[in-house]
Motif scaffolding. Structure first.
Motif, PDB file in Angstrom:
ATOM      1  N   HIS A 126       0.830  -1.206   0.000  1.00  8.77           N
ATOM      2  CA  HIS A 126       0.000   0.000   0.000  1.00  8.77           C
ATOM      3  C   HIS A 126       0.865   1.256   0.000  1.00  8.77           C
ATOM      4  N   ASP A 128      -0.930   4.207   0.600  1.00 10.94           N
ATOM      5  CA  ASP A 128      -1.941   5.111   1.132  1.00 10.94           C
ATOM      6  C   ASP A 128      -2.230   4.717   2.575  1.00 10.94           C
ATOM      7  N   SER A 130      -4.923   5.711   4.353  1.00  7.68           N
ATOM      8  CA  SER A 130      -6.306   6.108   4.634  1.00  7.68           C
ATOM      9  C   SER A 130      -6.899   5.329   5.796  1.00  7.68           C
ATOM     10  N   ILE A 132     -10.529   4.342   7.739  1.00  2.97           N
ATOM     11  CA  ILE A 132     -11.980   4.258   7.583  1.00  2.97           C
ATOM     12  C   ILE A 132     -12.590   4.954   8.797  1.00  2.97           C
ATOM     13  N   THR A 133     -13.287   6.022   8.560  1.00  2.00           N
ATOM     14  CA  THR A 133     -13.730   6.884   9.652  1.00  2.00           C
ATOM     15  C   THR A 133     -14.686   6.239  10.640  1.00  2.00           C
ATOM     16  N   LYS A 137     -10.065   2.097  11.696  1.00  2.00           N
ATOM     17  CA  LYS A 137      -9.056   1.139  11.260  1.00  2.00           C
ATOM     18  C   LYS A 137      -8.476   1.561   9.904  1.00  2.00           C
ATOM     19  N   PRO A 138      -7.215   1.258   9.654  1.00  2.00           N
ATOM     20  CA  PRO A 138      -6.625   1.579   8.353  1.00  2.00           C
ATOM     21  C   PRO A 138      -7.308   0.802   7.227  1.00  2.00           C
ATOM     22  N   GLU A 139      -7.420   1.447   6.107  1.00  2.00           N
ATOM     23  CA  GLU A 139      -8.031   0.795   4.937  1.00  2.00           C
ATOM     24  C   GLU A 139      -7.230  -0.425   4.514  1.00  2.00           C
ATOM     25  N   THR A 141      -6.244  -2.782   6.157  1.00  2.00           N
ATOM     26  CA  THR A 141      -6.630  -4.006   6.870  1.00  2.00           C
ATOM     27  C   THR A 141      -7.672  -4.809   6.117  1.00  2.00           C
ATOM     28  N   HIS A 142      -8.279  -4.206   5.114  1.00  2.00           N
ATOM     29  CA  HIS A 142      -9.294  -4.906   4.316  1.00  2.00           C
ATOM     30  C   HIS A 142      -8.664  -5.572   3.132  1.00  2.00           C
ATOM     31  N   HIS A 144      -7.196  -6.750  -0.218  1.00  2.00           N
ATOM     32  CA  HIS A 144      -6.534  -5.982  -1.280  1.00  2.00           C
ATOM     33  C   HIS A 144      -6.528  -6.769  -2.564  1.00  2.00           C
TER      34      HIS A 144
END
Length: 144
Positions: A126, A128, A130, A132-133, A137-139, A141-142, A144
Protein backbone atom coordinates in the motif's frame (compact mmCIF):
# COMPACT_ATOMS: atom_id res chain seq x y z
CA UNK A 1 4.03 -22.11 8.61
CA UNK A 2 3.13 -20.76 5.18
CA UNK A 3 -0.43 -21.28 3.94
CA UNK A 4 -2.21 -20.41 0.71
CA UNK A 5 -4.95 -17.89 1.46
CA UNK A 6 -7.33 -19.25 -1.19
CA UNK A 7 -7.11 -22.99 -0.59
CA UNK A 8 -6.24 -22.69 3.13
CA UNK A 9 -3.65 -25.46 2.65
CA UNK A 10 -0.24 -25.36 4.26
CA UNK A 11 2.43 -25.05 1.58
CA UNK A 12 5.58 -25.01 3.72
CA UNK A 13 6.53 -25.29 7.40
CA UNK A 14 9.59 -25.26 9.62
CA UNK A 15 9.35 -26.56 13.18
CA UNK A 16 10.66 -24.33 15.95
CA UNK A 17 12.29 -26.62 18.48
CA UNK A 18 13.59 -24.01 20.86
CA UNK A 19 16.88 -22.27 21.40
CA UNK A 20 19.46 -23.19 18.80
CA UNK A 21 16.92 -23.47 15.97
CA UNK A 22 17.99 -20.12 14.50
CA UNK A 23 21.57 -19.42 13.33
CA UNK A 24 23.48 -17.01 15.58
CA UNK A 25 23.29 -13.34 14.59
CA UNK A 26 19.98 -13.69 12.76
CA UNK A 27 16.57 -12.81 14.19
CA UNK A 28 14.11 -15.69 14.41
CA UNK A 29 11.40 -13.82 12.47
CA UNK A 30 13.72 -13.01 9.57
CA UNK A 31 15.20 -16.52 9.55
CA UNK A 32 11.85 -18.32 9.39
CA UNK A 33 10.24 -15.96 6.86
CA UNK A 34 13.20 -16.05 4.44
CA UNK A 35 13.38 -19.85 4.68
CA UNK A 36 9.64 -20.23 4.14
CA UNK A 37 9.44 -17.92 1.11
CA UNK A 38 12.36 -19.57 -0.74
CA UNK A 39 9.84 -21.64 -2.73
CA UNK A 40 7.79 -18.62 -3.85
CA UNK A 41 10.37 -15.86 -4.27
CA UNK A 42 10.31 -13.75 -7.42
CA UNK A 43 6.76 -14.81 -8.19
CA UNK A 44 4.97 -11.55 -7.34
CA UNK A 45 3.28 -12.95 -4.24
CA UNK A 46 1.91 -11.13 -1.22
CA UNK A 47 2.96 -12.17 2.28
CA UNK A 48 0.92 -11.47 5.43
CA UNK A 49 2.52 -11.90 8.84
CA UNK A 50 1.94 -11.13 12.50
CA UNK A 51 4.05 -8.98 14.79
CA UNK A 52 6.35 -11.81 15.88
CA UNK A 53 7.81 -11.94 12.36
CA UNK A 54 7.39 -8.39 11.02
CA UNK A 55 10.16 -5.79 10.92
CA UNK A 56 10.95 -2.94 8.56
CA UNK A 57 14.32 -4.43 7.51
CA UNK A 58 12.60 -7.73 6.70
CA UNK A 59 9.93 -6.00 4.60
CA UNK A 60 12.66 -4.15 2.67
CA UNK A 61 14.56 -7.41 2.14
CA UNK A 62 11.45 -9.23 0.90
CA UNK A 63 10.71 -6.38 -1.52
CA UNK A 64 14.22 -5.95 -2.93
CA UNK A 65 15.81 -9.41 -2.79
CA UNK A 66 12.73 -11.63 -3.21
CA UNK A 67 10.39 -9.36 -5.18
CA UNK A 68 7.62 -10.11 -2.68
CA UNK A 69 5.17 -7.62 -1.21
CA UNK A 70 4.26 -7.91 2.45
CA UNK A 71 1.94 -6.56 5.11
CA UNK A 72 2.02 -7.19 8.81
CA UNK A 73 1.41 -5.89 12.28
CA UNK A 74 4.42 -4.51 14.09
CA UNK A 75 5.22 -4.27 17.79
CA UNK A 76 5.09 -0.65 18.92
CA UNK A 77 8.50 -0.77 20.59
CA UNK A 78 10.58 -1.36 17.44
CA UNK A 79 13.51 1.05 17.30
CA UNK A 80 13.12 1.57 13.55
CA UNK A 81 9.77 3.30 14.15
CA UNK A 82 9.53 7.08 14.62
CA UNK A 83 9.09 8.43 18.17
CA UNK A 84 5.35 9.04 17.68
CA UNK A 85 4.85 5.30 17.23
CA UNK A 86 6.89 4.29 20.31
CA UNK A 87 6.56 7.01 22.95
CA UNK A 88 4.12 6.32 25.82
CA UNK A 89 2.63 9.84 25.72
CA UNK A 90 1.45 9.25 22.16
CA UNK A 91 -0.34 6.05 23.21
CA UNK A 92 -2.76 8.16 25.25
CA UNK A 93 -4.07 9.92 22.15
CA UNK A 94 -7.74 10.04 21.21
CA UNK A 95 -9.62 7.01 19.91
CA UNK A 96 -9.84 6.61 16.11
CA UNK A 97 -6.72 8.73 15.63
CA UNK A 98 -3.70 7.65 13.59
CA UNK A 99 -0.11 8.43 12.68
CA UNK A 100 1.52 7.36 9.46
CA UNK A 101 4.94 7.50 7.89
CA UNK A 102 6.28 6.67 4.49
CA UNK A 103 9.61 5.39 3.22
CA UNK A 104 10.29 4.32 -0.34
CA UNK A 105 7.94 1.36 -0.96
CA UNK A 106 6.84 1.16 2.72
CA UNK A 107 3.79 2.62 4.45
CA UNK A 108 3.31 2.40 8.21
CA UNK A 109 0.18 3.35 10.14
CA UNK A 110 -0.31 3.47 13.90
CA UNK A 111 -4.00 3.63 14.72
CA UNK A 112 -6.07 3.56 17.88
CA UNK A 113 -9.43 1.98 16.93
CA UNK A 114 -10.51 1.52 20.58
CA UNK A 115 -9.56 3.29 23.83
CA UNK A 116 -7.41 0.38 25.00
CA UNK A 117 -6.07 -0.83 21.65
CA UNK A 118 -3.14 0.50 19.61
CA UNK A 119 -2.21 -1.23 16.34
CA UNK A 120 0.73 -0.60 14.02
CA UNK A 121 0.65 -1.92 10.46
CA UNK A 122 3.44 -1.83 7.90
CA UNK A 123 3.01 -2.62 4.24
CA UNK A 124 4.90 -2.73 0.97
CA UNK A 125 1.56 -3.39 -0.77
CA UNK A 126 0.00 0.00 0.00
CA UNK A 127 1.06 3.58 -0.62
CA UNK A 128 -1.94 5.11 1.13
CA UNK A 129 -2.57 5.38 4.86
CA UNK A 130 -6.31 6.11 4.63
CA UNK A 131 -8.37 5.44 7.73
CA UNK A 132 -11.98 4.26 7.58
CA UNK A 133 -13.73 6.88 9.65
CA UNK A 134 -16.54 4.82 11.16
CA UNK A 135 -14.17 2.11 12.49
CA UNK A 136 -10.91 4.00 12.96
CA UNK A 137 -9.06 1.14 11.26
CA UNK A 138 -6.63 1.58 8.35
CA UNK A 139 -8.03 0.79 4.94
CA UNK A 140 -5.08 -1.55 4.37
CA UNK A 141 -6.63 -4.01 6.87
CA UNK A 142 -9.29 -4.91 4.32
CA UNK A 143 -8.85 -7.25 1.39
CA UNK A 144 -6.53 -5.98 -1.28
Amino acid sequence: MMCDCNSKYMTNAIPYIGKGTVPEGLGAGEYFITKLVETVKIRNRDITMDNWFTSLPLLKKLRTEYELKAIGTLKNNKKELPTEFRDVKYRKRSTKSSFSFFQPNITAVSCKPKPDKLVTLVSTLHCDSSIITNTGKPEMTHKH
